[in-house]
Structure formats: structure tokens, C-alpha cells
Design an enzyme around this catalytic site. Sequence first.
Site, short mmCIF file in Angstrom:
data_model
loop_
_atom_site.label_atom_id
_atom_site.label_comp_id
_atom_site.label_asym_id
_atom_site.label_seq_id
_atom_site.Cartn_x
_atom_site.Cartn_y
_atom_site.Cartn_z
N SER A 147 -33.32 2.23 8.90
CA SER A 147 -33.96 3.47 9.34
C SER A 147 -35.45 3.19 9.51
O SER A 147 -36.00 2.34 8.82
CB SER A 147 -33.77 4.55 8.27
OG SER A 147 -34.67 5.62 8.50
N TYR A 160 -34.21 7.66 -0.53
CA TYR A 160 -33.44 7.19 0.63
C TYR A 160 -34.18 6.05 1.32
O TYR A 160 -33.64 4.97 1.55
CB TYR A 160 -33.22 8.36 1.60
CG TYR A 160 -32.54 7.97 2.88
CD1 TYR A 160 -31.16 7.80 2.93
CD2 TYR A 160 -33.28 7.80 4.06
CE1 TYR A 160 -30.53 7.44 4.11
CE2 TYR A 160 -32.64 7.44 5.25
CZ TYR A 160 -31.27 7.27 5.27
OH TYR A 160 -30.66 6.92 6.43
#
Lengths: 255, 444
Positions: A147, A160
Site C-alpha cells: 500500500s 495497518y
Amino acid sequence: MENAFGQPQNVVVLGGSSDIARAITKKLCAARTHTVVLAGRNQSLLDEAAAEAREYGATSTDTVLFDAEDASNAQRTVSESFEKVGGEIDLVIIAVGLLEDQFKIENDAAAVERMMMVNFTWPVVALAEIRKRLVAQGSGRILVISSVASVRVRRVMYLYAGAKAGLDRLCDGLADSLEGTGVSLQLLRPGVVRSKMTEGQKPVPFTTGVNEVAENVMKGLASGDRVIWSPPLLRYLFMVLRHLPKPVWRKIMEN
Amino acid sequence: MSRTTLSGWGRTTQSIATLETPRDEDDVARDLNQSREVIARGLGRSYGDAAQLSGGVVLSNLELGGVSPIDLDGTISVGAGVSLDELLAFSIPQGWFVPVTPGTRQVTIGGAVAADVHGKNHHVDGSFGAHVKEMRIVTPAGALTISPTSDAELFWATIGGMGLTGVVISVTLTMMRIETNQVRVDTERFSDLDGVMAEMLANDMHYRYSVAWVDCMTKGARMGRAILTRGDHATRRETNKPTLTAPKSAKLFVPFDAPSGLLNPLTIKAFNELWFRSAPKHQVGEFQALSTFFHPLDGLRDWNRLYGRRGFVQYQFSVPDEAGDTVVQAIKRLSSSGVPSFLAVLKRFGPSNPGPLSFPIPGWTLALDLPVGPSALPRVLDDLDELVLGASGRIYFAKDARLSPEKVRAMYPRLDEFLAVKNRVDPEHQLASDLARRLDLVGS
Ligand SMILES: Cc1cc2nc3c(=O)[nH]c(=O)nc-3n(C[C@H](O)[C@H](O)[C@H](O)COP(=O)(O)OP(=O)(O)OC[C@H]3O[C@@H](n4cnc5c(N)ncnc54)[C@H](O)[C@@H]3O)c2cc1C
């Protein structure tokens, strides 16, 4: 075998029912992919994704059930998925991930452990088995979904993003370790993507749809670039953002 | 024995295999016995993944040497690992040329048989296999000597069989008599595709060799402008300095990979322009050395590196005569998509040989070199597949790196015949390549 444009025929998708994984699988099937094994934790979602893959051109699909909250099943999940394909595996996609509202869980040890397990530990353990099998095979690719959040970890999603950062950096070294083995590893760093996972988040610039991400993946597989950014512009944006002084960075990102 | 990274001439997909270099038939038989999957490899001049096998054993044929004296009728026996370059160095001084040569001398006899290569003389002389009298081959079921009269089925499946019926050890073929090392060449420039195709249809049969270079980058009225070169071996009487010396090896080479963007639409367009300007409008009876005429690219070693890290693909198809329009359509599709391509090569094909995987179809063949990179390219070529298939045409395995198994089935209607022969000599499916896996040619 994959062809000259990096279009694979036999594919394993771990986390195969996620929205991004499904969009990528559809595009792969529309090109050359005929055999797909989808692994995930929800049988009916997997069946749906498998039906979709066939609709887009896959001739053979199968599914494997697993729960990424327990890394002790990672090796078994990979073996089972590979065996269900039968022949050579051209591409393994790791699309396993979990995003929770951090403000609710950051003081909850069990929840934090879960985040680390799904986003980092499980994929890394799975990679050990994937690496072993593909190296023996002498060909194949691994696509790991990271990501852009991993590039510079923000306060609002440090759990995360931190787990993804670990995975992302680890994969960079893992990719180096594969040189000369016929196997390669590519990282996908998408920006915010409209999907089940991000439902309810407030919209940010450079948000894309899953199809756009899948399109960029197809281009990335053809080019062989180590890191696939989606949208591609993020690559240049983050060249700047990652070096901004902390206060400016936090101001811009409002966290 | 060593684990080695292998790829084809187009340098697209790479894979790792164990490379063995057997020295004779017994070595090959032993390797076949001891390995799960095997494929032979020559000089790696096929463009895609035909001569590689990830995770398996690749048998380099380069030590399978040996050349017999040439009989009075041109018969010669040659080891499968001998290159055309080596063979010609031996034969030209004695007044013999190979019956068929591809656009490079750097291919082995084994590779020439396995791909059943064609040259500029296909419309007159057919493909390489047409000149083969006999072969020694090792299959998983044993070593055999095969010919058009002894196990014709296996013989013709091996010709054009891409190494999937066994490892060829040696080949007996008939060479072609030449008086000089010169070719008498006529060159003509055409402003469009229709013109050059009409001329080829009308007069190619008056020449042993014929090839046209077509520009696919120019749109509009000059779309498909072309240079046609045709010729015949020069006789002693025609040339004023009749000699029979063999061509020399390449001195220039490309030391590094070029940056991937070096060959882009602009540079390729400029190259094509230059090429056309340099050709005479019409020139008759020019004498060219054999190597200039047949192997113009052999002067620059490793030129494939010019295409950079991502490599390139070659798209070559053949279509029957009645579908000549497919050639026009294909070039239109390419020039309108903006996908850059070097000059395309257009040739006439004569009759097919009896092999179930014979590529040539009486009619036309077009070959295009395309750098990997433009994101439209995979789709454009998929579209061209449909076009070719619609015209009952087919794609050449020796150049392919991206076709799909469904299309192969439709393009090669005698595929099952081939697979039945393969099954007979290779019941455990030991003969495989990355290409065979990709196109479903391994058998089951
Ligand atoms: C510049 C250039 C121009 C070309 N022009 C032409 C042309 O005009 N016409 C044409 O037809 N082709 C042409 N080709 C393609 C080339 O002729 C073929 O691909 C040929 O097969 C290459 O021979 P190789 O020895 O390099 O074989 P490789 O590329 O190493 O192998 C090709 C195939 O042959 C098989 N093989 C090799 N040795 C053996 C053996 N001993 N026994 C069984 N199978 C074996 C391999 O398994 C593989 O399937 C050209 C290629 C280049 C690079």
C-alpha cells in the site's frame, strides 16, 4: 506458462475474494489465464469470485479455505493451492489484508495482534513456502499487495500501514534474494481504492477504482517493474512526500 | 550440469533449467532416461520460449557435431549441433549451398529441422524439411533412423515438431549446387502495398529468391510502401570475379543492453525512412555476396540487445492466397494503433510439406518485429490473431511468445495427429518446453 507480456496462464490468489484481487483476476482471465485457484476465508464469496473468473475466460477454477488470523495454516494453504492448480504456477498473488478502525483497536492487544498477523505474519510465512516451490520450478512471479500507506506511516493508521511497511520492506529484500532463480517478486502499492475495505472512509485525492488498479497491474506485469504504483503518479508524489519535514507532512496529511 | 537462465532471441520470458551438453546419442538417451522433462536447444535463435524448459533439463545440441564429405549429388550428413554458419564455411568452397536458409546463419541443423525453417525460396524449393532424406533421432521410446519412407509419420511430425518428438542427433540432406558466392539481385521500390503484392504474384516464380520489406509506420497513401529484392545464384559466366569463399564471422557486437526506450516510434520511423531513401527505385542485375543477400543482420552480433531489457516479439503469420487482403488489414491495424514496428518482411509461400505442424500455407507470410512496451500491443496482437484465424492462417511457433492454446488448436487443425505421434514415442510426456506448456503441446 506466462507469455512475453507477463500474462500468466496458471494463477493462485491468496485472499482471492477481496475486491482488488477479483478485479485483477478478471483482467488476467480476459487475457490468458485459464486456471485459477482462489484461497480465502469465506466460501460463498470465493465461489462468487470463481464464477466471475470463469465468466471472464477461466476454464478451470478451484477454491481453498483458510483464515489468515492463524499463520500456522499458511504453509498448508499454499501447498493445497499449488496442488489444485496441477501444472506450473505462473503467478501467485498475495492479497491478504485487514483494515480496522484504528481508534477503536489501538489499545486492544488482541486486536493489534490480529492486524499484525493478517497483514504481516501470515503473508511472510506463506512467502516462505511460495519461494521454495517457485524456485524449484525455475520460473514464476509473486505479486504482493502492499500500500502507499506503507511508504510513510501516518498516525491515523499506523497499525495497518506499519504492518504493510514491514511486509513491503521485507519483500524488497526477498525480491533481491530471487535474482538468478527465474522467479521474481513485484510489489503493488495502490493509493486509496474504493472497495469494501475502505467503505465509509472520507474521500482523499488520488482515490481510484479497483479496475484502474487492475489495469496498472497488467501494465506492471508486462514491464516487470519491481514496484507497481497505482495510480502511477503516486510514485512521483511520494518521492517528494516521503522527504517532507515531519510537521509539514503531518499538516498536509492532517494527522 | 548447471542451472542456467535461458530465454529466446526476443529476450522476453526467462526460465531456469539444468543445462546438459550431451556428446553423442548414448549421452542423450541417458539424459532422457534420468530426467522427468527434457527439451533440446540449438543456438537459441527462436524468438520465444521454444528452447527452454523451466525446472527441467535442457539438452544443448552444440556438441552433436560432425560433417560428412559431400556426395556428387549433394548428399551430406551433418550433426544436429552444426550451425549453418559452420556448414556453409565447409560447403561453399566446394560449390554447395544449403537448400534453405533462414535470415541468419546462426541456427543449428537441429533447430532448422525442428522449426522446419523457410527461406526466401519457399515458393520454389519449399522448407528445410523438403530436403531432408533421413534423420537419426532419440525419443523416450528409443533411438531410430527415420525418413519419408521409414516411419514417415514420425519423420514428418519431427519436421516442424519443435523438438517435441525427440532429440535429433544427425541429419542427411541434399545441398544445392552453386557456381559462385554471389547472388544476382534485382531491386524495386514500391509506393504502396498493393503494388508490391501484385508484382510478387505476377513475377516471383521467375526468381529463386524473393522478399519484400514493408514499412508499417507510415499512414495514409504511402501506407505499406515497400522494397522488393529478388535474385538467383550468379553463374560463373555472369560474374567477372567468380570465387567461392565463405562468409566471415561478425566483428561488431552490441556490448550492453540498450535503454528500453531507444527503439520508440520516432527512432523506428526515422530508421524506416532512411532505409527506404537508401534503396534504388529500380536496379537490375546487381551482384551481392551471399551473406549480404541472405544474412544482412549477421554482421552485427547480439543485435537483439538493441531492444533493451524488456525485449521484443516477432509476429509472423501465413495466410492462403485468397486471403491476401489479411496482409493489408494487418498492416493497417498496426499503423493505426501507433505500435512501433521495424520494417516488416513479406514473402510468398509455396506448397506446405506433409507435416501436421507445417507452418507455411501456399500464399503469403508477413513477419513483424515489435518492441515490448506499448500497453496496446498485447491487445493489437490478439486482434491480429483473430484476423489471421478468420483467414484460415496461422502463426509460426519458432517466433511465437504470446499465442494462446485455443488459437493454436484452431490454426493447426492437424494438431491431434501430431499429439498422437508424440504420444506413441513419448508416452510419459517427457518432451516438453515452456512453449509446449504454454500452447498445450505436451500431450496428456
Ligand atoms: C535474425 C533471425 C532471422 C530469422 N529468419 C528466419 C527465416 O527467414 N525463416 C525461418 O524459418 N526462421 C527464421 N528465424 C528463426 C530460426 O531460424 C528458428 O527459430 C530456428 O529454429 C533457430 O535454430 P536454433 O538452432 O537457434 O534453435 P533454438 O532456437 O535453440 O531451438 C528452436 C527449436 O528447435 C528445437 N531443437 C533444437 N535443436 C534440436 C535437436 N537437436 N533436436 C530436436 N529439436 C531441436 C528446440 O527444442 C526448439 O523447439 C530467424 C531467426 C533470427 C534470429
